[in-house]
Design an enzyme around this catalytic site. Sequence first.
Site, PDB file in Angstrom:
ATOM      1  N   GLY A  70       0.800  -1.214   0.000  1.00  0.00           N
ATOM      2  CA  GLY A  70       0.000   0.000   0.000  1.00  0.00           C
ATOM      3  C   GLY A  70       0.839   1.274   0.000  1.00  0.00           C
ATOM      4  O   GLY A  70       0.499   2.254  -0.664  1.00  0.00           O
ATOM      5  N   THR A  71       1.949   1.253   0.714  1.00  0.00           N
ATOM      6  CA  THR A  71       2.772   2.456   0.826  1.00  0.00           C
ATOM      7  C   THR A  71       3.338   2.838  -0.538  1.00  0.00           C
ATOM      8  O   THR A  71       3.230   3.993  -0.975  1.00  0.00           O
ATOM      9  CB  THR A  71       3.917   2.210   1.829  1.00  0.00           C
ATOM     10  N   ASN A 151      -7.951   3.265   8.900  1.00  0.00           N
ATOM     11  CA  ASN A 151      -7.413   2.072   9.563  1.00  0.00           C
ATOM     12  C   ASN A 151      -7.479   2.152  11.083  1.00  0.00           C
ATOM     13  O   ASN A 151      -7.369   1.146  11.755  1.00  0.00           O
ATOM     14  CB  ASN A 151      -5.966   1.828   9.121  1.00  0.00           C
ATOM     15  N   GLN A 179      -7.586  -0.827   3.477  1.00  0.00           N
ATOM     16  CA  GLN A 179      -8.409  -1.511   4.492  1.00  0.00           C
ATOM     17  C   GLN A 179      -9.702  -2.084   3.908  1.00  0.00           C
ATOM     18  O   GLN A 179     -10.471  -2.721   4.634  1.00  0.00           O
ATOM     19  CB  GLN A 179      -8.752  -0.546   5.639  1.00  0.00           C
ATOM     20  N   GLY A 200      -1.672  -7.108   0.338  1.00  0.00           N
ATOM     21  CA  GLY A 200      -2.005  -8.509   0.594  1.00  0.00           C
ATOM     22  C   GLY A 200      -2.127  -8.890   2.063  1.00  0.00           C
ATOM     23  O   GLY A 200      -2.992  -9.681   2.443  1.00  0.00           O
ATOM     24  N   HIS A 201      -1.275  -8.288   2.912  1.00  0.00           N
ATOM     25  CA  HIS A 201      -1.231  -8.775   4.307  1.00  0.00           C
ATOM     26  C   HIS A 201      -2.418  -8.313   5.142  1.00  0.00           C
ATOM     27  O   HIS A 201      -2.555  -8.709   6.298  1.00  0.00           O
ATOM     28  CB  HIS A 201       0.101  -8.410   4.961  1.00  0.00           C
ATOM     29  N   THR A 237      12.523  -7.373 -10.759  1.00  0.00           N
ATOM     30  CA  THR A 237      12.013  -8.732 -10.943  1.00  0.00           C
ATOM     31  C   THR A 237      10.782  -8.936 -10.068  1.00  0.00           C
ATOM     32  O   THR A 237      10.792  -8.586  -8.886  1.00  0.00           O
ATOM     33  CB  THR A 237      13.116  -9.761 -10.590  1.00  0.00           C
ATOM     34  N   CYS A 327       2.497   1.551  13.368  1.00  0.00           N
ATOM     35  CA  CYS A 327       3.676   2.324  13.771  1.00  0.00           C
ATOM     36  C   CYS A 327       3.432   3.099  15.060  1.00  0.00           C
ATOM     37  O   CYS A 327       4.365   3.659  15.623  1.00  0.00           O
ATOM     38  CB  CYS A 327       4.108   3.258  12.652  1.00  0.00           C
TER      39      CYS A 327
END
Length: 374
Positions: A70-71, A151, A179, A200-201, A237, A327
């Site tokens: 996302g970042t 979030n 989110q 994804g996470h 890659t 964070c």
Amino acid sequence: MRIYLDNAATTSLDPEVLDAMMPYLTEHFGNPSSIYSYGREARLAVEQARKTVARILHAHPAEIFFTSGGTESSNTAITAAVRDLGCKHIITSAIEHHATLHTVEYIDQQDEARVSYVKLLPNGHVDLEDLEKLLASTEEKTLVTLMHANNEIGNLLDMDAVGRLCKLYNAIFHSDTVQTVGHYPFNLRNTPVHFITGSGHKFHGPKGVGILYINENVRIRPLVHGGGQERNMRAGTENVYGIVGFAKALELADARYETDSRTIGALKRYMQEQLLSKIAGVSFNGDANGSSLYAVLNVSFPKTEKSEMLLFNLDIQHICASGGSACTSGADAGSHVIRAVNHNPNQIAVRFSFSRHNTREEIDRVVECLQSLL
Ligand code: PLP
């Protein structure tokens, strides 16, 4: 036994996702750019994943770019809107994720664009009247960057309404949907937005992989230069196993949406009821009972010597929750989101965020624990 209630920070990897990724960590190790069979297998997997993601989000495969998360996606979209699409004015809000806020601040410091912060309503929602006023106030090409779901407090933005306003004023619209991708159905064919992001996470997929959707009518230059991967847009890659995992996790999330949103939403309501009936002085930040993520509950507890140590004490009791975004977890300077929406300095905010792996029994234990800690 630990109780994990920080699913907005990250989620556990689904074993089915790991199974789908495994062959690309082992026998199918080829570089997708290689012309021989190992390369072709890897290329096929990446393009198949792109098609799956596009199908689920109702986009065109050419509109989906794989990134590191996302970042990176938000950095790319915001920077490109300024450098390639001519935006000289950015409208954002004080409660965006730092991936947006710090990018916008940097662009402002470099004098590449000026920044306006839209007003927020008392419940934390974006004031759409103020947004329209800001859009109408200038002839400059404007980028509107507003997150779909917050979030920390869970508030959901009316993306269609914001998109329509952007269209009316010929503005570019980027939405941080980290989110909500994997948590809600999307129909990008009918959504007036230029850029959205995914990670994804956040929905039981792997870390370090995400997407940037770029509407087909928008042409930008690459942010990362090098080889010609991702149709010249994002060199490097490809993270083949991550990309395969992202698509698999999205597929599973899409199939489970009805069931998961219902059961997770019921857990959130159950925790609200239990807290209200068992702990004096609790309140909820944002629009917890209105337009809000079903997986996030941000709770304010009265500030006392004990509650100031709450996250720390919960951790000792093996309960994982946070004060806001990852964070700002643990001992910290407080959350910029809570400061923007809740001016009461006599409260301590804790975010609980749920997944399908949580149970009512866990909520009961957490509430019991809170009773003893407060
Ligand atoms: N935007 C929001 C709303 C988030 O919750 C996160 C989570 O960390 C991000 C952006 C950053 O995503 P990533 O961790 O994939 O870089």
